[in-house]
Design a protein around this motif. Structure first.
Motif, PDB file in Angstrom:
ATOM      1  N   TYR A  90      -7.316  -0.457   0.191  1.00  0.00           N
ATOM      2  CA  TYR A  90      -6.460   0.866  -0.297  1.00  0.00           C
ATOM      3  C   TYR A  90      -7.720   2.061  -0.917  1.00  0.00           C
ATOM      4  N   THR A  91      -7.648   3.104  -0.237  1.00  0.00           N
ATOM      5  CA  THR A  91      -8.627   4.019  -0.790  1.00  0.00           C
ATOM      6  C   THR A  91      -7.896   5.557  -1.097  1.00  0.00           C
ATOM      7  N   PHE A  92      -8.669   6.044  -1.952  1.00  0.00           N
ATOM      8  CA  PHE A  92      -7.944   7.476  -2.287  1.00  0.00           C
ATOM      9  C   PHE A  92      -9.234   8.156  -2.893  1.00  0.00           C
ATOM     10  N   ARG A  93      -9.307   9.677  -2.594  1.00  0.00           N
ATOM     11  CA  ARG A  93     -10.326  10.517  -3.136  1.00  0.00           C
ATOM     12  C   ARG A  93      -9.862  11.083  -4.387  1.00  0.00           C
ATOM     13  N   ALA A 138       0.902  -1.273  -0.177  1.00  0.00           N
ATOM     14  CA  ALA A 138       0.135   0.103   0.079  1.00  0.00           C
ATOM     15  C   ALA A 138       0.898   1.211  -0.015  1.00  0.00           C
ATOM     16  N   PHE A 139       1.936   1.160   0.705  1.00  0.00           N
ATOM     17  CA  PHE A 139       2.813   2.517   0.777  1.00  0.00           C
ATOM     18  C   PHE A 139       3.511   2.744  -0.573  1.00  0.00           C
ATOM     19  N   TYR A 140       3.585   1.516  -1.177  1.00  0.00           N
ATOM     20  CA  TYR A 140       4.464   1.377  -2.461  1.00  0.00           C
ATOM     21  C   TYR A 140       3.363   2.099  -3.436  1.00  0.00           C
ATOM     22  N   LEU A 141       2.126   1.838  -3.558  1.00  0.00           N
ATOM     23  CA  LEU A 141       1.088   2.516  -4.381  1.00  0.00           C
ATOM     24  C   LEU A 141       1.231   3.790  -3.988  1.00  0.00           C
ATOM     25  N   THR A 142       1.142   4.328  -2.894  1.00  0.00           N
ATOM     26  CA  THR A 142       1.192   5.789  -2.418  1.00  0.00           C
ATOM     27  C   THR A 142       2.183   6.495  -3.092  1.00  0.00           C
ATOM     28  N   GLU A 143       3.375   5.865  -2.981  1.00  0.00           N
ATOM     29  CA  GLU A 143       4.503   6.359  -3.685  1.00  0.00           C
ATOM     30  C   GLU A 143       4.523   6.854  -5.191  1.00  0.00           C
ATOM     31  N   LEU A 144       3.953   5.579  -5.514  1.00  0.00           N
ATOM     32  CA  LEU A 144       3.588   5.767  -7.082  1.00  0.00           C
ATOM     33  C   LEU A 144       2.663   6.743  -7.655  1.00  0.00           C
ATOM     34  N   LEU A 145       1.765   6.869  -6.783  1.00  0.00           N
ATOM     35  CA  LEU A 145       0.779   7.801  -7.209  1.00  0.00           C
ATOM     36  C   LEU A 145       0.986   9.165  -6.714  1.00  0.00           C
ATOM     37  N   THR A 146       1.934   9.581  -6.287  1.00  0.00           N
ATOM     38  CA  THR A 146       2.372  11.019  -5.651  1.00  0.00           C
ATOM     39  C   THR A 146       2.174  12.050  -6.708  1.00  0.00           C
ATOM     40  N   SER A 147       2.424  11.689  -8.230  1.00  0.00           N
ATOM     41  CA  SER A 147       2.435  12.933  -9.093  1.00  0.00           C
ATOM     42  C   SER A 147       0.723  13.115  -9.873  1.00  0.00           C
ATOM     43  N   LEU A 148      -0.012  12.149  -9.216  1.00  0.00           N
ATOM     44  CA  LEU A 148      -1.326  12.299  -9.728  1.00  0.00           C
ATOM     45  C   LEU A 148      -2.258  13.075  -8.741  1.00  0.00           C
ATOM     46  N   ARG A 174       5.106  -6.101  -5.602  1.00  0.00           N
ATOM     47  CA  ARG A 174       5.505  -4.867  -6.303  1.00  0.00           C
ATOM     48  C   ARG A 174       4.994  -4.688  -7.588  1.00  0.00           C
ATOM     49  N   ASN A 175       5.317  -5.875  -8.399  1.00  0.00           N
ATOM     50  CA  ASN A 175       4.974  -5.751  -9.646  1.00  0.00           C
ATOM     51  C   ASN A 175       3.568  -5.577  -9.948  1.00  0.00           C
ATOM     52  N   HIS A 176       2.599  -6.245  -9.149  1.00  0.00           N
ATOM     53  CA  HIS A 176       1.212  -5.971  -9.297  1.00  0.00           C
ATOM     54  C   HIS A 176       0.677  -4.853  -8.869  1.00  0.00           C
ATOM     55  N   VAL A 177       1.530  -3.991  -7.889  1.00  0.00           N
ATOM     56  CA  VAL A 177       1.078  -2.792  -7.550  1.00  0.00           C
ATOM     57  C   VAL A 177       1.878  -1.548  -8.627  1.00  0.00           C
ATOM     58  N   GLU A 178       2.623  -1.983  -9.398  1.00  0.00           N
ATOM     59  CA  GLU A 178       2.902  -1.426 -10.724  1.00  0.00           C
ATOM     60  C   GLU A 178       2.083  -1.311 -11.641  1.00  0.00           C
ATOM     61  N   GLN A 179       1.410  -2.312 -11.739  1.00  0.00           N
ATOM     62  CA  GLN A 179       0.411  -2.410 -12.851  1.00  0.00           C
ATOM     63  C   GLN A 179      -0.850  -1.594 -12.328  1.00  0.00           C
ATOM     64  N   ILE A 180      -1.198  -1.894 -11.245  1.00  0.00           N
ATOM     65  CA  ILE A 180      -2.281  -1.010 -10.481  1.00  0.00           C
ATOM     66  C   ILE A 180      -2.196   0.555 -10.873  1.00  0.00           C
ATOM     67  N   ALA A 181      -0.777   1.141 -10.422  1.00  0.00           N
ATOM     68  CA  ALA A 181      -0.467   2.399 -10.642  1.00  0.00           C
ATOM     69  C   ALA A 181      -0.727   3.002 -11.994  1.00  0.00           C
ATOM     70  N   ARG A 182      -0.040   2.036 -12.790  1.00  0.00           N
ATOM     71  CA  ARG A 182       0.131   2.295 -14.478  1.00  0.00           C
ATOM     72  C   ARG A 182      -1.392   2.524 -14.981  1.00  0.00           C
ATOM     73  N   ALA A 183      -2.289   1.739 -14.559  1.00  0.00           N
ATOM     74  CA  ALA A 183      -3.825   1.750 -14.857  1.00  0.00           C
ATOM     75  C   ALA A 183      -4.480   2.875 -14.301  1.00  0.00           C
ATOM     76  N   ILE A 184      -4.371   3.222 -12.971  1.00  0.00           N
ATOM     77  CA  ILE A 184      -4.705   4.476 -12.357  1.00  0.00           C
ATOM     78  C   ILE A 184      -4.377   5.690 -13.351  1.00  0.00           C
ATOM     79  N   GLU A 185      -3.084   5.537 -13.488  1.00  0.00           N
ATOM     80  CA  GLU A 185      -2.493   6.920 -14.291  1.00  0.00           C
ATOM     81  C   GLU A 185      -3.106   7.100 -15.696  1.00  0.00           C
TER      82      GLU A 185
END
Ligand SMILES: Cc1ncc(COP(=O)(O)O)c(C=O)c1O
Length: 415
Positions: free
Chosen positions: A303-306, A275-285, A396-407
């Protein structure tokens, strides 16, 4: 926008990610099977003659550093055991958060007490301690504090208010296994802690629950008897001292629980790490992960975000639909797009026959019209919060995929 999977573009996540719904996202294996085999071989599937429930309770109590743990059949059963222990008079009021599962409310209604919904903090989505006192009346008996999404509520302030008004505090830790508040485990700060081991939780027994406490007797009744038909088993013969359901956990559930509990620290840490890794990957969004109070440790049930609706060309619901199409297991708003009082059981008092009890009790004080905007902060959060199902097998690989999809989705919809 054309490249979005929802518009027939290529899906961002091509193979399915681990899910809590099956073995891909759960840590169930030989340890659980060994425990289960022992139970089957023993021939005792009930706590009355078996040893596993007692062992599971002892292990859980030791992990939490409390005197007593009572294993029950679900998180709802744990909370019902707690409310039965409190033994409210019909019409007494119990303060609850509107962002929670119906399992926090059913036990209050079942005991003919009135749930009073206190609005949440706009950021953490836990009970807003600054407003809490304004909901207290001479009929208030208790506060049920949900640690939502695994994030600890503002317990110091809540306990100070509870002590000032002599209120019983039940911590609903169904989503908060091993969450920490200022060095203390959530579930050990109030008077009782209630846990769920339902399939999606940090550890699972399929369904199941636990109540933890440091005292076994208050309000003229014993805690253990509150999930055991009011039956004092230490006396010979049969007796039923008060109205209480049978919420026994079976030995089969307890066997799985023993093995799962041994993995709990690692499973929770895995959820936190990714979860912390995802937060890190989402910082620019332009998305805002739900913040956690200082000096606390959240344990990421979801994992929640607004998403700030003003920044995007579409509604948060459209964002979620696009995320699902990209392959992310997520939904908008917990416990839905309305707070918990927006469901018929509460809003339309679909309770006991056509009586509308407990809301129709002669001396019950009603908070207001549950279909109106009782808790505006919670209502807004339900319409804006994206909840991603989380589990300990994401890497981490799954999280990177999730981050890319959100982006991909956010960039497609940004003004
Ligand atoms: C906050 C909260 N409270 C209570 C419950 C009820 O637990 P169970 O589903 O095990 O009855 C849940 C389960 O989702 C929950 O998330």
């Amino acid at each position: 926008m054309k490249n979005l999977a929802i518009n027939n573009g290529e899906k961002s996540i091509k193979t399915s990610l681990p899910t809590f719904r099956d073995a891909t996202g759960r840590s169930l294996g030989s340890e659980e099977i060994e425990q289960l085999t022992e139970v089957i071989n023993s021939g005792s599937l009930s706590f009355l003659s078996g040893a596993k429930s007692k062992e599971f309770e002892r292990d859980f109590a030791n992990l939490y550093g409390v005197k007593l743990a009572v294993a029950v059949s679900s998180g709802t059963a744990a909370l019902h055991t707690a409310i039965t222990y409190l033994n409210p008079e019909p019409g007494d009021e119990i303060i609850v958060a509107p962002i929670t599962d119906m399992g926090s409310i059913i036990p209050i209604l079942a005991q003919l007490a009135i749930p009073v919904f206190a609005d949440v903090d706009g950021e953490t989505q836990n009970l807003d301690s600054a407003k809490l006192e304004s909901y207290i009346t001479p009929r208030t008996r208790a506060i049920v504090v949900t640690h939502i999404y695994g994030n600890p509520a503002d317990m110091d302030a809540i306990m100070t208010i509870a002590e000032r008004h002599n209120l019983f505090v039940i911590e609903d830790c169904a989503q908060a296994h091993l969450a920490m508040y200022k060095g203390r485990l959530c579930g050990t700060i109030g008077h009782l802690g209630c846990f769920s081991f339902q399939q999606s939780k940090h550890m699972t027994t399929g369904d199941g629950g636990m109540v933890i406490a440091n005292d076994n007797e208050r309000f003229g009744r014993e805690l253990r008897q509150c999930s055991d038909k009011g039956w004092p088993r230490n006396k010979s013969g049969r007796d039923h001292l008060f109205l209480a359901p049978n919420y026994h956990m079976t030995e089969l559930q307890a066997a799985v629980g023993i093995a799962q509990l041994r993995k709990l620290v690692d499973m929770v840490e895995a959820r936190r790490r990714t979860a912390f890794y995802l937060t890190e990957l989402l910082t620019s969004l332009p998305v805002r992960p739900t913040p956690i109070l200082p000096e606390t440790k959240g344990t990421f049930f979801f994992y929640t975000f607004r998403v700030d609706p003003g920044l995007l060309k579409v509604s948060p619901m459209e964002v979620v639909k696009a995320m699902v199409a990209e392959g992310i297991d997520c939904f908008l708003g917990y416990p839905g797009q309305v707070p918990i009082y927006g469901y018929p059981v509460i809003k339309d008092a679909k309770t006991f026959g056509t009586s509308g009890l407990p809301f129709t009790l002669r001396d019950a004080r009603l908070q207001g019209d549950f279909s109106a905007s009782l808790c505006p902060v919670a209502e807004k959060a339900c319409k804006e919060t994206v909840c991603i199902w989380w589990n300990e097998r994401l890497d981490r690989n799954h999280v990177e995929q999730i981050a890319r999809a959100i982006e991909k989705v956010i960039h497609a919809y940004l003004y």
